[in-house]
Design a protein around this motif. Structure first.
Motif, PDB file in Angstrom:
ATOM      1  N   THR A 174     -41.630  30.286 -24.643  1.00 13.82           N
ATOM      2  CA  THR A 174     -41.731  31.473 -24.853  1.00 13.82           C
ATOM      3  C   THR A 174     -40.034  32.036 -25.427  1.00 13.82           C
ATOM      4  O   THR A 174     -39.589  31.933 -26.275  1.00 13.82           O
ATOM      5  CB  THR A 174     -42.817  32.123 -24.566  1.00 13.82           C
ATOM      6  N   ALA A 175     -39.549  31.996 -24.562  1.00 13.21           N
ATOM      7  CA  ALA A 175     -37.922  32.305 -24.194  1.00 13.21           C
ATOM      8  C   ALA A 175     -37.098  31.847 -25.279  1.00 13.21           C
ATOM      9  O   ALA A 175     -36.513  31.865 -26.346  1.00 13.21           O
ATOM     10  CB  ALA A 175     -37.527  32.082 -22.877  1.00 13.21           C
ATOM     11  N   SER A 176     -37.611  29.849 -24.736  1.00 14.65           N
ATOM     12  CA  SER A 176     -37.196  29.077 -26.059  1.00 14.65           C
ATOM     13  C   SER A 176     -37.289  29.292 -27.673  1.00 14.65           C
ATOM     14  O   SER A 176     -35.974  28.873 -28.497  1.00 14.65           O
ATOM     15  CB  SER A 176     -37.305  27.407 -26.097  1.00 14.65           C
ATOM     16  N   THR A 177     -38.335  29.127 -27.455  1.00 17.14           N
ATOM     17  CA  THR A 177     -39.207  30.182 -29.477  1.00 17.14           C
ATOM     18  C   THR A 177     -38.335  31.411 -29.838  1.00 17.14           C
ATOM     19  O   THR A 177     -37.724  30.561 -30.831  1.00 17.14           O
ATOM     20  CB  THR A 177     -40.747  29.608 -29.319  1.00 17.14           C
ATOM     21  N   LEU A 178     -38.086  31.864 -28.799  1.00 16.19           N
ATOM     22  CA  LEU A 178     -37.184  33.451 -29.406  1.00 16.19           C
ATOM     23  C   LEU A 178     -36.066  32.964 -29.671  1.00 16.19           C
ATOM     24  O   LEU A 178     -35.683  33.619 -30.666  1.00 16.19           O
ATOM     25  CB  LEU A 178     -37.547  34.528 -28.320  1.00 16.19           C
ATOM     26  N   ALA A 179     -35.296  32.193 -28.634  1.00 17.74           N
ATOM     27  CA  ALA A 179     -33.837  32.223 -28.800  1.00 17.74           C
ATOM     28  C   ALA A 179     -33.421  31.351 -30.521  1.00 17.74           C
ATOM     29  O   ALA A 179     -32.585  31.607 -30.828  1.00 17.74           O
ATOM     30  CB  ALA A 179     -33.847  31.387 -28.105  1.00 17.74           C
ATOM     31  N   ARG A 180     -34.077  30.137 -30.527  1.00 18.37           N
ATOM     32  CA  ARG A 180     -34.220  29.469 -31.787  1.00 18.37           C
ATOM     33  C   ARG A 180     -34.539  30.482 -33.122  1.00 18.37           C
ATOM     34  O   ARG A 180     -33.659  29.825 -33.744  1.00 18.37           O
ATOM     35  CB  ARG A 180     -35.649  27.845 -30.999  1.00 18.37           C
ATOM     36  N   LEU A 181     -36.145  31.193 -32.652  1.00 20.24           N
ATOM     37  CA  LEU A 181     -35.947  32.116 -33.924  1.00 20.24           C
ATOM     38  C   LEU A 181     -35.041  32.981 -34.714  1.00 20.24           C
ATOM     39  O   LEU A 181     -34.764  33.686 -35.766  1.00 20.24           O
ATOM     40  CB  LEU A 181     -37.483  32.490 -34.191  1.00 20.24           C
ATOM     41  N   SER A 182     -33.761  33.217 -33.098  1.00 18.10           N
ATOM     42  CA  SER A 182     -33.060  34.113 -33.568  1.00 18.10           C
ATOM     43  C   SER A 182     -31.899  33.876 -33.929  1.00 18.10           C
ATOM     44  O   SER A 182     -30.764  34.920 -34.031  1.00 18.10           O
ATOM     45  CB  SER A 182     -32.720  35.049 -31.940  1.00 18.10           C
ATOM     46  N   ARG A 183     -31.191  32.673 -33.818  1.00 19.77           N
ATOM     47  CA  ARG A 183     -29.839  31.871 -33.226  1.00 19.77           C
ATOM     48  C   ARG A 183     -29.074  32.363 -34.613  1.00 19.77           C
ATOM     49  O   ARG A 183     -28.283  32.108 -34.600  1.00 19.77           O
ATOM     50  CB  ARG A 183     -30.084  30.869 -33.569  1.00 19.77           C
ATOM     51  N   PHE A 184     -29.996  32.481 -35.690  1.00 18.18           N
ATOM     52  CA  PHE A 184     -29.171  32.829 -36.833  1.00 18.18           C
ATOM     53  C   PHE A 184     -28.862  35.004 -37.503  1.00 18.18           C
ATOM     54  O   PHE A 184     -27.463  34.776 -37.725  1.00 18.18           O
ATOM     55  CB  PHE A 184     -29.976  32.493 -38.251  1.00 18.18           C
ATOM     56  N   LEU A 185     -29.388  35.138 -36.035  1.00 21.79           N
ATOM     57  CA  LEU A 185     -29.355  36.940 -36.335  1.00 21.79           C
ATOM     58  C   LEU A 185     -27.301  37.321 -35.081  1.00 21.79           C
ATOM     59  O   LEU A 185     -27.253  37.006 -34.113  1.00 21.79           O
ATOM     60  CB  LEU A 185     -30.471  37.579 -35.250  1.00 21.79           C
TER      61      LEU A 185
END
Length: 335
Positions: A248-259
């Motif tokens: 879950t942490a990896s997914t959240l990090a991947r989704l927020s990497r452009f922020l």
């Protein structure tokens, strides 16, 4: 303050968290210091740590070799503290921690200077984390260039300006819970920034064997959760812990990497899966902080000196005793 100036030491990355402590330790021992960094104006405050003219900020960028060569002219010792935890544009892991480390080592060799290279526990050419692989590549490049160099691998470094305890203590001011990636079971050996700085100064003074990798850890081995519990105790706040699985942490990090200012990267999640403590081999071979004759300071001794501002009423908060272990409000939640 020492009276006589001894060596000319070039300190790459001296304007950062660890750098300011290293500059101060070297100045107290009488060395002349050039603080080499991309923004010299961010290092002007270091000048008051030494005598008049003892500490000189100078512009240098590890991506531009000529600036490195200029910075190390007539140097006796070079210390490279430059490192990044997340990539940003041209500031990639390879550019900074691999090719940058080699460029500094080659420049130091060119002027006959000794070298201290700052790495990190967990540096491994076969690691899943790009950060850890680049640190290992940087170490290899340094030893290939200067076999007598000294490499330091600290665990997580804490102190008044750190980006770890300050971040989570500030989070605890507003958030009713704190996240535990993977349950917070990863082990660390937190070390006070002042102890690392003194070890670097000892290496510059030639007090330890060269050509070694030193692993630096504090007196306690704690899990991530235990460090958060100690932080909450110091700031006198009660917060729930929420376990976030690695996936879950990896997914959240991947989704927020452009922020902008993303709190976590996928690479950092990979790092959290591996313990960050001094190895048994380093202990057996005497390649730890004990080699420097230093008694490392504990979290309990240092954290209150700078986290007190995060208490509900700051320094005027009277901590309440916590008998019988953790309060019910500090128990795990579920992500």
């Amino acid at each position: 303050m020492a009276v006589g100036l001894k060596k000319t030491v070039v300190l790459f990355g001296g304007s950062g968290f660890l750098g300011r402590y290293v500059a101060r330790a070297l100045a107290h021992r009488g060395h002349r210091i050039r603080v080499a960094c991309r923004r010299p104006d961010l290092a002007y405050h270091l000048q008051i740590a030494g005598n008049m003219g003892q500490i000189l900020p100078i512009q240098a960028n590890l991506r531009y070799r000529w600036t490195i060569d200029r910075a190390v002219e007539n140097a006796d010792h070079v210390v490279n503290l430059v490192g990044i935890l997340a990539e940003n544009g041209r500031q990639s892991f390879d550019a900074v921690q691999n090719f940058g480390a080699r460029a500094v080592a080659e420049a130091a060799r060119g002027v006959g200077a000794d070298l201290v290279q700052m790495s990190a526990i967990g540096a491994d050419a076969n690691a899943k984390s790009a950060y850890a692989r680049s640190k290992a590549a940087g170490e290899a490049a340094v030893f290939e260039t200067i076999p007598e160099a000294s490499v330091f691998r600290p665990s997580i470094v804490f102190g008044a300006e750190d980006a770890f305890f300050n971040r989570f203590a500030n989070m605890a001011r507003f958030s009713p819970f704190l996240p535990l990636i993977g349950g917070g079971t990863t082990r660390y050996q937190p070390i006070f920034v002042g102890d690392v700085a003194e070890a670097v100064a000892d290496a510059v003074d030639g007090k330890v064997a060269t050509g070694q990798i030193y692993e630096l850890g504090g007196p306690e081995v704690l899990t991530f959760r235990e460090m958060m519990e100690e932080m909450l105790r110091v700031i006198d706040r009660k917060r729930r812990f929420v376990t976030i699985p690695y996936g879950t942490a990896s997914t959240l990090a991947r989704l927020s990497r452009f922020l902008p200012g993303a709190p976590l990267t996928e690479d950092q999640v990979a790092l959290l899966k591996t313990d960050n403590v001094v190895s048994d081999a380093a202990k057996a071979e005497g390649r730890t902080l004990e080699a420097f004759g230093c008694a490392p300071r504990t979290l309990e001794a240092i954290l209150p000196s700078y986290l007190i501002r995060f208490r509900p009423q700051g320094q005027f908060t009277k901590p309440q005793p916590q008998a019988g272990g953790l309060d019910a409000e500090n128990r795990d939640g579920v992500a």
